[in-house]
Design a protein around this motif. Structure first.
Motif, mmCIF file in Angstrom:
data_model
loop_
_atom_site.group_PDB
_atom_site.id
_atom_site.type_symbol
_atom_site.label_atom_id
_atom_site.label_comp_id
_atom_site.label_asym_id
_atom_site.label_seq_id
_atom_site.Cartn_x
_atom_site.Cartn_y
_atom_site.Cartn_z
ATOM 1 N N TRP A 267 0.828 -1.212 0.000
ATOM 2 C CA TRP A 267 0.000 0.000 0.000
ATOM 3 C C TRP A 267 0.861 1.261 0.000
ATOM 4 O O TRP A 267 0.462 2.279 -0.574
ATOM 5 C CB TRP A 267 -0.990 -0.003 1.167
ATOM 6 N N HIS A 283 -10.812 8.331 -4.644
ATOM 7 C CA HIS A 283 -11.857 7.320 -4.784
ATOM 8 C C HIS A 283 -11.278 5.984 -5.260
ATOM 9 O O HIS A 283 -11.739 4.906 -4.838
ATOM 10 C CB HIS A 283 -12.950 7.807 -5.738
ATOM 11 N N ALA A 284 -10.256 6.047 -6.114
ATOM 12 C CA ALA A 284 -9.582 4.817 -6.541
ATOM 13 C C ALA A 284 -8.860 4.173 -5.358
ATOM 14 O O ALA A 284 -8.825 2.946 -5.233
ATOM 15 C CB ALA A 284 -8.597 5.132 -7.668
ATOM 16 N N LEU A 286 -9.825 4.385 -2.226
ATOM 17 C CA LEU A 286 -10.878 3.767 -1.420
ATOM 18 C C LEU A 286 -11.246 2.383 -1.960
ATOM 19 O O LEU A 286 -11.474 1.447 -1.188
ATOM 20 C CB LEU A 286 -12.128 4.647 -1.412
ATOM 21 N N GLU A 287 -11.306 2.261 -3.271
ATOM 22 C CA GLU A 287 -11.630 0.974 -3.880
ATOM 23 C C GLU A 287 -10.471 -0.015 -3.771
ATOM 24 O O GLU A 287 -10.682 -1.231 -3.714
ATOM 25 C CB GLU A 287 -12.006 1.164 -5.346
ATOM 26 N N TYR A 288 -9.259 0.509 -3.722
ATOM 27 C CA TYR A 288 -8.067 -0.345 -3.655
ATOM 28 C C TYR A 288 -7.942 -1.063 -2.316
ATOM 29 O O TYR A 288 -7.638 -2.251 -2.260
ATOM 30 C CB TYR A 288 -6.823 0.506 -3.915
ATOM 31 N N THR A 290 -8.679 -3.041 1.151
ATOM 32 C CA THR A 290 -9.602 -4.080 1.620
ATOM 33 C C THR A 290 -9.572 -4.092 3.141
ATOM 34 O O THR A 290 -8.521 -4.328 3.748
ATOM 35 C CB THR A 290 -9.184 -5.470 1.095
ATOM 36 N N SER A 300 -14.725 3.247 6.129
ATOM 37 C CA SER A 300 -13.661 3.051 5.138
ATOM 38 C C SER A 300 -12.963 4.380 4.820
ATOM 39 O O SER A 300 -11.749 4.415 4.610
ATOM 40 C CB SER A 300 -14.237 2.434 3.860
ATOM 41 N N LYS A 301 -13.724 5.474 4.825
ATOM 42 C CA LYS A 301 -13.110 6.791 4.581
ATOM 43 C C LYS A 301 -12.210 7.189 5.745
ATOM 44 O O LYS A 301 -11.134 7.767 5.531
ATOM 45 C CB LYS A 301 -14.198 7.843 4.352
#
Length: 320
Positions: A267, A283-284, A286-288, A290, A300-301
């Motif tokens: 990461w 936003h990418a 956030l999707e990356y 887990t 998550s934010k």
């Protein structure tokens, strides 16, 4: 179970129950029978356990019964403690409910992390904090490294794991500091009193600097996976970096990375690459990431923002 209801509605402890009287489960109201002997602790048992299954009631091992009873007897002189108190709103029965604010659960059997999280969140809706207490003999640790399953991780409270020595009723607390690859974590262990089970748990946020050997091992582990899609190796290739050339910022374990499943090196490489190439997209990111199944009120934010804060801090530390 240790508590049942007699024919006139009074709560009765199994140790005081008479074999000649009828008793009923406080949850499903079906008849239960009292069991006692030279080996087993006095307790009530359903004639048909299936009647209580939807309330998560299960047959308990003799060890579970012993530990639960001993814990209750320890706490009773000093606290308002209820044994097997049925919380109707969430259909859960904590082993011990202390001061109506802390649930103590002896957890000897392995169940799914999702179920642990559901039960933990159920307690949270009532403002109850929970301590999942493991048998200390089932913890795998060597030197400064502890090996935690997904199940054990889901029972952490502020990244603290609670255990009990089933022979001596000695309690321990493991503070989980940072992930060092896979299911391996840095930790600290200390003996605690039963009073500490009731006290609030506070996480300690700290940054831990590892050595170059640690980084070398992380890269070796990535190579051993033999996958062309390994992100750690992909970002090293894109950045044209070797292990020896990695900046010192990659040597730090950070607080917020404990919340995610991505390897600690990966990461950081992700952020380093996208920031260096001015291609970072929140936003990418956030999707990356887990998220681990771990007891937390963070979104998550919150965790993504925490990781960005960690990265900025180790960047600053490494440049000092």
């Amino acid at each position: 179970m240790f508590i049942a209801i007699d024919e006139v509605g009074n709560e009765i402890e199994a140790i005081h129950a008479s074999r000649s009287k009828k008793y009923y489960c406080p949850v499903c109201q079906s008849e239960v029978i009292v069991k006692r002997g030279d080996i087993k602790i006095a307790h009530f048992s359903h004639q048909n356990i299936n009647m209580c299954e939807r309330y998560l009631y299960r047959r308990e091992s003799p060890l579970h019964l012993k530990l639960k009873n001993n814990l209750y007897l320890m706490l009773k002189p000093n606290y308002d403690v209820r044994l097997e108190y049925y919380l109707q709103e969430i259909e859960q029965i904590p082993d011990c409910l202390v001061e109506c604010s802390v649930a103590l659960e002896i957890q000897l059997s392995k169940i799914s992390p999702s179920l642990i999280m559901d039960r933990t969140n159920g307690y949270k809706t009532l403002g109850i904090d929970v301590r999942w207490i493991h048998d200390d003999s089932g913890i795998v640790a060597k030197n400064d490294t502890i090996y935690l399953s997904h199940f054990q991780i889901s029972t952490l409270n502020q990244f603290h794991l609670f255990t009990v020595d089933s022979e001596t009723m000695t309690f321990y607390m493991y503070r989980v500091i940072g992930n060092v690859g896979g299911m391996r974590w840095r930790y600290e262990k200390k003996k605690i009193s039963y009073h500490d089970l009731i006290r609030p748990v506070e996480d300690i946020y700290e940054f831990i600097k590892m050595d170059r050997v640690f980084i070398d091992n992380e890269i070796k582990r990535a190579r051993m996976m033999r996958s062309v899609r390994n992100k750690t190796l992909s970002y090293l290739y894109l950045l044209q970096l070797t292990a020896d050339e990695l900046p010192t910022l990659f040597m730090y374990l950070t607080p917020f990375e404990r919340f995610i499943e991505e390897p600690q090196l990966e990461w950081k490489l992700y952020l380093y690459y996208h920031i260096k190439n001015k291609s970072f997209d929140y936003h990418a990111f956030l999707e990356y990431i887990t998220l681990r199944k771990v007891n937390t009120n963070l979104t998550s934010k919150d965790i993504a923002n925490g990781l960005l804060y960690d990265f900025k801090k180790i960047l600053r530390i490494s440049n000092e």
